[in-house]
Design an enzyme around this catalytic site. Sequence first.
Site, PDB file in Angstrom:
ATOM      1  N   LYS A   1       3.651 -15.336   2.980  1.00 46.34           N
ATOM      2  CA  LYS A   1       3.700 -16.142   1.614  1.00 46.34           C
ATOM      3  C   LYS A   1       5.226 -16.502   1.355  1.00 46.34           C
ATOM      4  CE  LYS A   1       1.594 -17.799  -1.896  1.00 46.34           C
ATOM      5  NZ  LYS A   1       0.584 -18.796  -1.720  1.00 46.34           N
TER       6      LYS A   1
ATOM      7  N   ASP B   1      -5.029  -6.884   5.982  1.00 41.37           N
ATOM      8  CA  ASP B   1      -6.567  -6.329   5.414  1.00 41.37           C
ATOM      9  C   ASP B   1      -7.363  -7.218   5.182  1.00 41.37           C
ATOM     10  OD1 ASP B   1      -8.131  -4.434   4.368  1.00 41.37           O
ATOM     11  OD2 ASP B   1      -6.909  -3.879   2.721  1.00 41.37           O
TER      12      ASP B   1
ATOM     13  N   ASP C   1      -2.661 -18.253   2.408  1.00 40.36           N
ATOM     14  CA  ASP C   1      -3.874 -18.678   1.781  1.00 40.36           C
ATOM     15  C   ASP C   1      -4.391 -19.887   2.691  1.00 40.36           C
ATOM     16  OD1 ASP C   1      -1.357 -19.798   1.244  1.00 40.36           O
ATOM     17  OD2 ASP C   1      -1.663 -20.943  -0.702  1.00 40.36           O
TER      18      ASP C   1
ATOM     19  N   TYR D   1       0.696  -1.314   0.020  1.00 43.04           N
ATOM     20  CA  TYR D   1       0.105  -0.068  -0.017  1.00 43.04           C
ATOM     21  C   TYR D   1       0.823   1.264  -0.148  1.00 43.04           C
ATOM     22  CZ  TYR D   1      -3.925  -3.215   1.409  1.00 43.04           C
ATOM     23  OH  TYR D   1      -4.749  -4.087   1.380  1.00 43.04           O
TER      24      TYR D   1
ATOM     25  N   ASP E   1     -10.896  -8.675   7.983  1.00 38.63           N
ATOM     26  CA  ASP E   1     -12.228  -8.552   7.500  1.00 38.63           C
ATOM     27  C   ASP E   1     -12.951 -10.066   7.271  1.00 38.63           C
ATOM     28  OD1 ASP E   1     -12.293  -5.859   7.261  1.00 38.63           O
ATOM     29  OD2 ASP E   1     -13.157  -5.733   5.126  1.00 38.63           O
TER      30      ASP E   1
END
Length: 354
Positions: free
Chosen positions: A189, A245, A221, A142, A249
């Site tokens: 990852k 993020d 994942d 970001y 959620d």
Amino acid sequence: MQANIVTLPGDYIGPEIIAQAVKVLEKVAEKYGHTFRFDERRLGGASIDAFGVPLTDETLAACNAADAVLMGSVGGPKWDGVEPARRPEKGLLALRKGMQVFANLRPCTIHPQLAGACPLRPDIIAEPIDIMILRELTGDIYFGKRWRSEDRSAATDEMAYSAMEVERLARIGFEMAMKRNKKLCSVDKANVLECSRLWRETVQKLSAEYPEVEVTYMYVDNAAMQLILRPSQFDVMITGNLFGDILSDESAAIAGSLGMMPSASLGSTTRGLYEPIHGSAPDIAGRDIANPLGTILSGALLLRHSLGLEQEAKAIEAAVSAVLDEGYRTGDIWSEGMTKVGCTQMGDLVAARI
Ligand code: NAD
């Protein structure tokens, strides 16, 4: 104890929910013999209307001089036409940056009284779920360099992390795990990304300082899948900005109700920024029907993480639980047979049970 708390009600339902959280904190102060001084300031659209910008230097300075900051929510259709650089959300980003809060804490618990709102099967949530997701907030893809080709047909976003950024986030995670169930899961990852390999090495190095904490490493994942298959296995989870993020959620969806979820953003001092995870809910603003519990529970996090008042934090959480046990519900969490109450009444009920 004496504490200075800046409140930033913000826009639409923001002032309604902040009023309830302040009411509950005032009750805590009275009951436990503390003095909390509240300094209300404007943020977001309210600040644009008053001062032309979503966050003034004075407000940021007040936040940085306070012991903690409690925020409602910002934004809404009234300011949709404002130029991008001065939109309400820019005020929130500038506030996080200005307060140097780099760790976003999202607790995920299922209130047993609201288990029906959880989309997971009852057997999956039969074991207690109490997860603390720590998302890095100021680095990652970001904030990396961006590129778009001249013909607009190709683009790049750069993911970047330094060991310092990973370590300071991970340290908060380890400290938190020590106070909880001493389990930490680091999500990355690392099978593909160099940033993730740096992330994992840094966490591995730091883990030597916390021999009591059981550390596991999980690819993002798999973590997304495990949160749904067996959420009870997690205690503290630490992860980068992008993965956090998404996972935070996902955890909010597991908990079932947007209006119930608190959050905290911390830096390297105890000063923190506390807010519910939902937005300004323009569709229900001004009708005294918003659920204030996410904001009230953010107040509990404020007491715990910024003021070190664990007993008082637990008193708020127990009061919320008691009110739910007694069947009181705002419209968003109401179901047949429960007593529907408004925002102010919910605040009164929780305050009365402190
Ligand atoms: P939202 O979270 O405001 O609302 C989504 C839905 O959930 C709405 O139907 C709303 O009525 C309901 N809801 C949210 N909070 C509730 C509560 N406490 N009690 C009962 N119902 C509640 O999301 P949105 O509609 O996408 O966004 C509205 C505005 O909020 C936008 O301007 C957005 O940018 C802003 N926003 C701000 C923040 C923040 O301040 N941190 C976060 C998200 C969105």
